[in-house]
Design a protein around this motif. Sequence first.
Motif, PDB file in Angstrom:
ATOM      1  N   ASP A  88       0.812  -1.228   0.000  1.00 57.05           N
ATOM      2  CA  ASP A  88       0.000   0.000   0.000  1.00 57.05           C
ATOM      3  C   ASP A  88       0.842   1.275   0.000  1.00 57.05           C
ATOM      4  O   ASP A  88       0.305   2.364  -0.191  1.00 57.05           O
ATOM      5  CB  ASP A  88      -0.894   0.042   1.250  1.00 57.05           C
ATOM      6  N   TRP A  89       2.139   1.124   0.281  1.00 54.75           N
ATOM      7  CA  TRP A  89       2.985   2.316   0.411  1.00 54.75           C
ATOM      8  C   TRP A  89       4.050   2.420  -0.676  1.00 54.75           C
ATOM      9  O   TRP A  89       4.878   3.329  -0.650  1.00 54.75           O
ATOM     10  CB  TRP A  89       3.638   2.340   1.807  1.00 54.75           C
ATOM     11  N   GLN A  90       4.030   1.511  -1.637  1.00 49.91           N
ATOM     12  CA  GLN A  90       5.060   1.562  -2.681  1.00 49.91           C
ATOM     13  C   GLN A  90       4.864   2.770  -3.597  1.00 49.91           C
ATOM     14  O   GLN A  90       3.766   3.271  -3.764  1.00 49.91           O
ATOM     15  CB  GLN A  90       5.051   0.255  -3.492  1.00 49.91           C
ATOM     16  N   ALA A 119      20.159  -7.555  -5.989  1.00 44.16           N
ATOM     17  CA  ALA A 119      18.946  -6.791  -6.314  1.00 44.16           C
ATOM     18  C   ALA A 119      18.002  -7.631  -7.162  1.00 44.16           C
ATOM     19  O   ALA A 119      18.403  -8.188  -8.191  1.00 44.16           O
ATOM     20  CB  ALA A 119      19.319  -5.523  -7.068  1.00 44.16           C
ATOM     21  N   ARG A 120      16.746  -7.680  -6.760  1.00 45.77           N
ATOM     22  CA  ARG A 120      15.738  -8.340  -7.597  1.00 45.77           C
ATOM     23  C   ARG A 120      15.616  -7.556  -8.906  1.00 45.77           C
ATOM     24  O   ARG A 120      15.589  -6.315  -8.879  1.00 45.77           O
ATOM     25  CB  ARG A 120      14.380  -8.361  -6.897  1.00 45.77           C
ATOM     26  N   VAL A 121      15.484  -8.273  -9.996  1.00 49.76           N
ATOM     27  CA  VAL A 121      15.427  -7.593 -11.298  1.00 49.76           C
ATOM     28  C   VAL A 121      14.321  -6.528 -11.355  1.00 49.76           C
ATOM     29  O   VAL A 121      14.564  -5.413 -11.831  1.00 49.76           O
ATOM     30  CB  VAL A 121      15.350  -8.624 -12.452  1.00 49.76           C
ATOM     31  N   ARG A 128      19.165   1.843  -9.240  1.00 45.29           N
ATOM     32  CA  ARG A 128      19.883   2.714 -10.210  1.00 45.29           C
ATOM     33  C   ARG A 128      19.624   4.182  -9.896  1.00 45.29           C
ATOM     34  O   ARG A 128      20.531   5.004  -9.919  1.00 45.29           O
ATOM     35  CB  ARG A 128      19.396   2.432 -11.638  1.00 45.29           C
ATOM     36  N   ARG A 129      18.376   4.496  -9.596  1.00 45.46           N
ATOM     37  CA  ARG A 129      17.999   5.892  -9.331  1.00 45.46           C
ATOM     38  C   ARG A 129      18.740   6.470  -8.125  1.00 45.46           C
ATOM     39  O   ARG A 129      18.818   7.672  -7.945  1.00 45.46           O
ATOM     40  CB  ARG A 129      16.487   5.984  -9.084  1.00 45.46           C
ATOM     41  N   GLN A 130      19.286   5.562  -7.282  1.00 42.01           N
ATOM     42  CA  GLN A 130      19.997   6.022  -6.090  1.00 42.01           C
ATOM     43  C   GLN A 130      21.505   5.788  -6.195  1.00 42.01           C
ATOM     44  O   GLN A 130      22.200   5.711  -5.181  1.00 42.01           O
ATOM     45  CB  GLN A 130      19.413   5.335  -4.866  1.00 42.01           C
TER      46      GLN A 130
END
Length: 154
Positions: A88-90, A119-121, A128-130
Amino acid sequence: MLPMSIPFGVQTILIRAAKVEEIVPLRHRILRAGLPMEEARFEFDEAPTTCHVAAFKGFQAVCCATFQLNAWENEPAFQLRGMATDADWQRRGLGQAVLQYATELVLEGSPVRLFWCNARVPALEFYRRQGWVERSEEFNIPTAGPHRKMTRRA
Ligand SMILES: CC(C)(COP(=O)(O)OP(=O)(O)OC[C@H]1O[C@@H](n2cnc3c(N)ncnc32)[C@H](O)[C@@H]1OP(=O)(O)O)[C@@H](O)C(=O)NCCC(=O)NCCS
């Protein structure tokens, strides 16, 4: 490190260091669904150098991450484990905020500057964004699907 509060309309989410007992149910729900609860506990959860961080709505953890000391190619490093946000918070910024808070917390208490994870695919873009970078080809973990190894240097 002081807890960090994030307002969400009338609700406030608090990010702070957590006890493992507070995050095992969330890990189980998001990362080990259908498996015994014990599968949501990791070998080094209780080690003094392991650091758990979570975002809380009241007493309920809705996002969590764990850093445990574990070398990468013979260099001291923290392995990120158990990164999970409640369904619910993603996509509301909590994963990024928790990972950033956890990173600052371990950097504050340790000279280690290297981080790695399996990392899960489907989560690659999140990392990547971080600033995380892929360091392996895809490999399969039977209970959790396709993964790639990633690292990040602070
Ligand atoms: C991966 C996960 C932890 C991300 O947590 P989150 O709280 O949803 O992440 P955030 O909202 O902070 O996302 C930050 C940015 O990462 C990227 N991102 C996050 N999830 C993404 C997805 N599924 N696909 C593509 N990009 C994604 C986006 O750029 C996002 O920013 P945006 O929403 O403004 O576009 C969460 O989706 C999750 O728990 N997934 C299931 C379990 C899992 O795969 N855990 C990782 C194990 S390695």
